[in-house]
Motif scaffolding. Structure first.
Motif, PDB file in Angstrom:
ATOM      1  N   LEU A  74       0.833  -1.209   0.000  1.00 15.50           N
ATOM      2  CA  LEU A  74       0.000   0.000   0.000  1.00 15.50           C
ATOM      3  C   LEU A  74       0.863   1.253   0.000  1.00 15.50           C
ATOM      4  O   LEU A  74       0.527   2.252  -0.658  1.00 15.50           O
ATOM      5  CB  LEU A  74      -0.921   0.008   1.213  1.00 15.50           C
ATOM      6  CG  LEU A  74      -2.147  -0.903   1.176  1.00 15.50           C
ATOM      7  CD1 LEU A  74      -3.012  -0.669   2.415  1.00 15.50           C
ATOM      8  CD2 LEU A  74      -2.981  -0.671  -0.082  1.00 15.50           C
ATOM      9  N   SER A  75       1.976   1.218   0.723  1.00 19.96           N
ATOM     10  CA  SER A  75       2.853   2.394   0.756  1.00 19.96           C
ATOM     11  C   SER A  75       3.521   2.622  -0.586  1.00 19.96           C
ATOM     12  O   SER A  75       3.813   3.755  -0.960  1.00 19.96           O
ATOM     13  CB  SER A  75       3.903   2.248   1.863  1.00 19.96           C
ATOM     14  OG  SER A  75       4.930   1.348   1.503  1.00 19.96           O
ATOM     15  N   ASP A  76       3.787   1.533  -1.336  1.00 20.51           N
ATOM     16  CA  ASP A  76       4.321   1.681  -2.696  1.00 20.51           C
ATOM     17  C   ASP A  76       3.304   2.377  -3.597  1.00 20.51           C
ATOM     18  O   ASP A  76       3.662   3.154  -4.479  1.00 20.51           O
ATOM     19  CB  ASP A  76       4.651   0.301  -3.293  1.00 20.51           C
ATOM     20  CG  ASP A  76       5.959  -0.267  -2.759  1.00 20.51           C
ATOM     21  OD1 ASP A  76       6.769   0.506  -2.216  1.00 20.51           O
ATOM     22  OD2 ASP A  76       6.156  -1.482  -2.876  1.00 20.51           O
ATOM     23  N   LYS A  77       2.027   2.117  -3.360  1.00 20.55           N
ATOM     24  CA  LYS A  77       0.973   2.648  -4.231  1.00 20.55           C
ATOM     25  C   LYS A  77       0.558   4.064  -3.852  1.00 20.55           C
ATOM     26  O   LYS A  77       0.372   4.924  -4.722  1.00 20.55           O
ATOM     27  CB  LYS A  77      -0.240   1.714  -4.174  1.00 20.55           C
ATOM     28  CG  LYS A  77      -1.355   2.090  -5.134  1.00 20.55           C
ATOM     29  CD  LYS A  77      -2.460   1.032  -5.117  1.00 20.55           C
ATOM     30  CE  LYS A  77      -3.571   1.399  -6.117  1.00 20.55           C
ATOM     31  NZ  LYS A  77      -4.649   0.373  -6.126  1.00 20.55           N
ATOM     32  N   TYR A  78       0.413   4.326  -2.533  1.00 16.71           N
ATOM     33  CA  TYR A  78      -0.146   5.604  -2.083  1.00 16.71           C
ATOM     34  C   TYR A  78       0.867   6.517  -1.395  1.00 16.71           C
ATOM     35  O   TYR A  78       0.526   7.633  -1.008  1.00 16.71           O
ATOM     36  CB  TYR A  78      -1.313   5.350  -1.118  1.00 16.71           C
ATOM     37  CG  TYR A  78      -2.448   4.591  -1.747  1.00 16.71           C
ATOM     38  CD1 TYR A  78      -3.286   5.197  -2.692  1.00 16.71           C
ATOM     39  CD2 TYR A  78      -2.689   3.253  -1.421  1.00 16.71           C
ATOM     40  CE1 TYR A  78      -4.329   4.488  -3.280  1.00 16.71           C
ATOM     41  CE2 TYR A  78      -3.730   2.548  -2.007  1.00 16.71           C
ATOM     42  CZ  TYR A  78      -4.550   3.166  -2.929  1.00 16.71           C
ATOM     43  OH  TYR A  78      -5.579   2.470  -3.524  1.00 16.71           O
ATOM     44  N   GLY A  79       2.093   6.058  -1.246  1.00 16.28           N
ATOM     45  CA  GLY A  79       3.079   6.855  -0.530  1.00 16.28           C
ATOM     46  C   GLY A  79       3.193   6.415   0.915  1.00 16.28           C
ATOM     47  O   GLY A  79       2.334   5.707   1.451  1.00 16.28           O
ATOM     48  N   ARG A  80       4.279   6.855   1.565  1.00 22.87           N
ATOM     49  CA  ARG A  80       4.585   6.364   2.913  1.00 22.87           C
ATOM     50  C   ARG A  80       3.761   7.055   4.005  1.00 22.87           C
ATOM     51  O   ARG A  80       3.348   6.428   4.974  1.00 22.87           O
ATOM     52  CB  ARG A  80       6.073   6.571   3.224  1.00 22.87           C
ATOM     53  CG  ARG A  80       7.037   6.185   2.114  1.00 22.87           C
ATOM     54  CD  ARG A  80       6.937   4.745   1.704  1.00 22.87           C
ATOM     55  NE  ARG A  80       7.987   4.399   0.737  1.00 22.87           N
ATOM     56  CZ  ARG A  80       7.979   3.320  -0.020  1.00 22.87           C
ATOM     57  NH1 ARG A  80       6.974   2.464   0.058  1.00 22.87           N
ATOM     58  NH2 ARG A  80       8.958   3.087  -0.859  1.00 22.87           N
ATOM     59  N   LYS A  81       3.520   8.364   3.868  1.00 23.98           N
ATOM     60  CA  LYS A  81       2.888   9.129   4.936  1.00 23.98           C
ATOM     61  C   LYS A  81       1.520   8.579   5.354  1.00 23.98           C
ATOM     62  O   LYS A  81       1.276   8.409   6.556  1.00 23.98           O
ATOM     63  CB  LYS A  81       2.773  10.607   4.530  1.00 23.98           C
ATOM     64  CG  LYS A  81       2.097  11.465   5.587  1.00 23.98           C
ATOM     65  CD  LYS A  81       1.984  12.916   5.158  1.00 23.98           C
ATOM     66  CE  LYS A  81       1.203  13.737   6.174  1.00 23.98           C
ATOM     67  NZ  LYS A  81       1.108  15.168   5.781  1.00 23.98           N
ATOM     68  N   PRO A  82       0.596   8.301   4.420  1.00 23.60           N
ATOM     69  CA  PRO A  82      -0.720   7.802   4.849  1.00 23.60           C
ATOM     70  C   PRO A  82      -0.633   6.508   5.654  1.00 23.60           C
ATOM     71  O   PRO A  82      -1.418   6.303   6.589  1.00 23.60           O
ATOM     72  CB  PRO A  82      -1.470   7.576   3.526  1.00 23.60           C
ATOM     73  CG  PRO A  82      -0.765   8.419   2.521  1.00 23.60           C
ATOM     74  CD  PRO A  82       0.663   8.451   2.954  1.00 23.60           C
ATOM     75  N   ILE A  83       0.318   5.653   5.308  1.00 25.39           N
ATOM     76  CA  ILE A  83       0.445   4.365   5.997  1.00 25.39           C
ATOM     77  C   ILE A  83       1.032   4.568   7.389  1.00 25.39           C
ATOM     78  O   ILE A  83       0.632   3.901   8.356  1.00 25.39           O
ATOM     79  CB  ILE A  83       1.302   3.398   5.171  1.00 25.39           C
ATOM     80  CG1 ILE A  83       0.803   3.333   3.714  1.00 25.39           C
ATOM     81  CG2 ILE A  83       1.306   2.011   5.797  1.00 25.39           C
ATOM     82  CD1 ILE A  83      -0.664   2.963   3.597  1.00 25.39           C
ATOM     83  N   ILE A  84       1.987   5.498   7.518  1.00 21.80           N
ATOM     84  CA  ILE A  84       2.536   5.823   8.842  1.00 21.80           C
ATOM     85  C   ILE A  84       1.439   6.386   9.738  1.00 21.80           C
ATOM     86  O   ILE A  84       1.338   6.043  10.922  1.00 21.80           O
ATOM     87  CB  ILE A  84       3.711   6.819   8.709  1.00 21.80           C
ATOM     88  CG1 ILE A  84       4.897   6.142   8.006  1.00 21.80           C
ATOM     89  CG2 ILE A  84       4.136   7.335  10.076  1.00 21.80           C
ATOM     90  CD1 ILE A  84       6.051   7.084   7.693  1.00 21.80           C
ATOM     91  N   ILE A  85       0.579   7.234   9.160  1.00 20.50           N
ATOM     92  CA  ILE A  85      -0.533   7.814   9.925  1.00 20.50           C
ATOM     93  C   ILE A  85      -1.492   6.721  10.401  1.00 20.50           C
ATOM     94  O   ILE A  85      -1.942   6.720  11.557  1.00 20.50           O
ATOM     95  CB  ILE A  85      -1.273   8.870   9.079  1.00 20.50           C
ATOM     96  CG1 ILE A  85      -0.398  10.129   8.954  1.00 20.50           C
ATOM     97  CG2 ILE A  85      -2.629   9.221   9.686  1.00 20.50           C
ATOM     98  CD1 ILE A  85      -0.968  11.181   8.032  1.00 20.50           C
ATOM     99  N   ILE A  86      -1.814   5.769   9.529  1.00 14.41           N
ATOM    100  CA  ILE A  86      -2.676   4.645   9.922  1.00 14.41           C
ATOM    101  C   ILE A  86      -2.041   3.873  11.077  1.00 14.41           C
ATOM    102  O   ILE A  86      -2.718   3.492  12.043  1.00 14.41           O
ATOM    103  CB  ILE A  86      -2.919   3.710   8.721  1.00 14.41           C
ATOM    104  CG1 ILE A  86      -3.819   4.393   7.684  1.00 14.41           C
ATOM    105  CG2 ILE A  86      -3.549   2.386   9.174  1.00 14.41           C
ATOM    106  CD1 ILE A  86      -3.950   3.630   6.387  1.00 14.41           C
ATOM    107  N   GLY A  87      -0.734   3.660  11.000  1.00 11.65           N
ATOM    108  CA  GLY A  87      -0.031   2.960  12.072  1.00 11.65           C
ATOM    109  C   GLY A  87      -0.108   3.703  13.396  1.00 11.65           C
ATOM    110  O   GLY A  87      -0.297   3.090  14.452  1.00 11.65           O
ATOM    111  N   LEU A  88       0.039   5.018  13.367  1.00 10.10           N
ATOM    112  CA  LEU A  88      -0.040   5.815  14.593  1.00 10.10           C
ATOM    113  C   LEU A  88      -1.453   5.790  15.181  1.00 10.10           C
ATOM    114  O   LEU A  88      -1.628   5.741  16.398  1.00 10.10           O
ATOM    115  CB  LEU A  88       0.397   7.253  14.313  1.00 10.10           C
ATOM    116  CG  LEU A  88       1.909   7.442  14.086  1.00 10.10           C
ATOM    117  CD1 LEU A  88       2.202   8.851  13.580  1.00 10.10           C
ATOM    118  CD2 LEU A  88       2.689   7.171  15.375  1.00 10.10           C
TER     119      LEU A  88
END
Length: 407
Positions: A74-88
């Protein structure tokens, strides 16, 4: 990208890594006491408390292992920031649910949600750092990533042990949620997580993908060399015994040594501090004194010997001394294994490190389960058997290990 902007991005990503590992560390000294309280509330058999402690410890890395590649894609597709935010967000939910849990079932739900959602933060944060740094900078930046990771494990147990002993007489229930003194460290971690989430959301910029997530490159369509298998086995054994020790020590400290959560937290802090300080020292200067193979051999000998000796001492000072010796052994082994894996192939470094990371995760899952199972026979068993596993592994595989660069 301007250097100041790059530095700001790096610091923000390191902050997210730190806060997640801080939450992990906070739980370590509290889990036995917290699980026991919830088990008594649920009228569970007291003999099953240690079983739940082991399973609650293992279930978190299990779900992290299962979902890490999903988040990487997902991070490859949408970028790293949104996935880091989901993790937080997942981190905050996990801490709040853990802190306000009124049953063992709620604690399992919190750990599973946390394992699924926070599995994105560490690998995707490292992918973000990889995206914004050059190859010449990457080793140094990944070392700082390790420092952020280790710092959370160092300070977490101290904060958890201290805040769980707060003199505030909290006791308040809201439906299925319950607030008491054991809730304080987890709610504190949740508030820190919320602050970091706001900072990351506002100031961290998303990346344009330049490097695909390394876990995606793992393929079973290649053969492992004997050398690589030996390194993976050593990595597994080290992670296995470290997580076994973490789980069993927290129970041993509570039940056998009559430590409170603050004293258990101090033990974890000493272990994490020694490893964080000495790993870069051994990695930088160790080869001036002895070869990598000799460092690994010495580290395994120290680790195995200290584990075997550990249950024979119950004086607080001696216990902490052996923990420091155990950490010195780990600090000798870990950086040399990582370096050896990274040097196997220039073209597949990311793939090989990802495989090693997955191997470590399996050790994190199995270590606590075996540890609490062995406790049923007595506290000597998990420490002595873990120490023997390290020494036997050393005797079997070190003759096969030739630490030199191989393509």
């Amino acid at each position: 990208m301007m250097e100041n902007e790059k530095l700001n991005r790096i610091l923000l990503v390191l902050l997210s890594l730190f806060i997640v590992m801080l939450g992990y560390g906070i739980l370590l000294p509290i889990l036995p006491y917290y699980t026991e309280r919830l088990a008594l509330k649920d009228n569970l058999d007291s003999s099953l408390v240690n079983f739940h402690i082991g399973l609650l410890t293992s279930i978190y890395p299990l779900f992290q292992l299962l979902f890490v590649i999903f988040w990487g894609k997902l991070s490859d597709k949408y970028g790293r920031k949104p996935i880091i935010i989901i993790g937080l967000i997942g981190f905050i939910i996990m801490q709040v649910l853990t802190g306000l849990a009124t049953s063992i079932a709620m604690l399992y739900v919190a750990r599973i949600i946390g394992g699924i959602l926070t599995s994105s933060i560490i690998p995707v944060s490292n992918a973000y750092l990889s995206d914004i740094t050059s190859e010449t900078q990457r080793t140094k930046i990944m070392a700082w990533s390790g420092v952020a990771y280790s710092s959370g494990v160092i300070f977490g147990p101290v904060i958890g042990g201290f805040l769980s002993q707060t003199p505030l007489h909290l006791e308040y229930s809201i439906g299925v949620l319950h607030l008491d003194r054991f809730s304080v460290p987890f709610l504190f971690a949740a508030m820190l997580g919320l602050a970091v989430l706001i900072i990351i959301s506002k100031w961290l910029k998303n990346t344009v993908r330049t490097h695909k997530f390394t876990a995606k490159k793992i393929s079973l369509r290649f053969s492992f060399s004997k050398y690589f298998i030996v390194l993976l086995l050593l990595s597994f054994v080290m992670q296995f015994v470290v997580t076994l020790f973490e789980t069993v020590f927290s129970i041993y400290g509570k039940d056998e040594l009559s430590f409170n959560s603050k004293q258990v937290g101090l033990g974890f802090m000493l272990c994490g501090s020694v490893m964080a300080i000495l790993q870069p020292v051994f990695a930088t200067y160790g080869e001036k004194i002895m070869s990598s193979k000799q460092q690994i051999a010495l580290g395994l000998l120290i680790t195995g010997g200290s584990l075997i000796a550990f249950p024979f001492f119950n004086n607080e000072l001696y216990v902490y001394t052996i923990i420091v010796i155990f950490a010195i052994g780990g600090a000798l082994v870990t950086p040399n294994l990582l370096s050896a894996v990274s040097l196997i192939s220039k073209e597949h470094t990311g793939r090989n490190i990802s495989i090693q990371s997955s191997t470590n995760s399996i050790g994190q899952i199995l270590g606590p389960i075996l540890g609490v199972w062995l406790i049923s026979g007595g506290f000597y068993y998990p420490f002595v058997i873990a120490g023997l596993i390290v020494l036997v592994t050393m005797g079997l595989v070190l003759p096969l290990l030739k630490l030199k660069y191989k393509t």
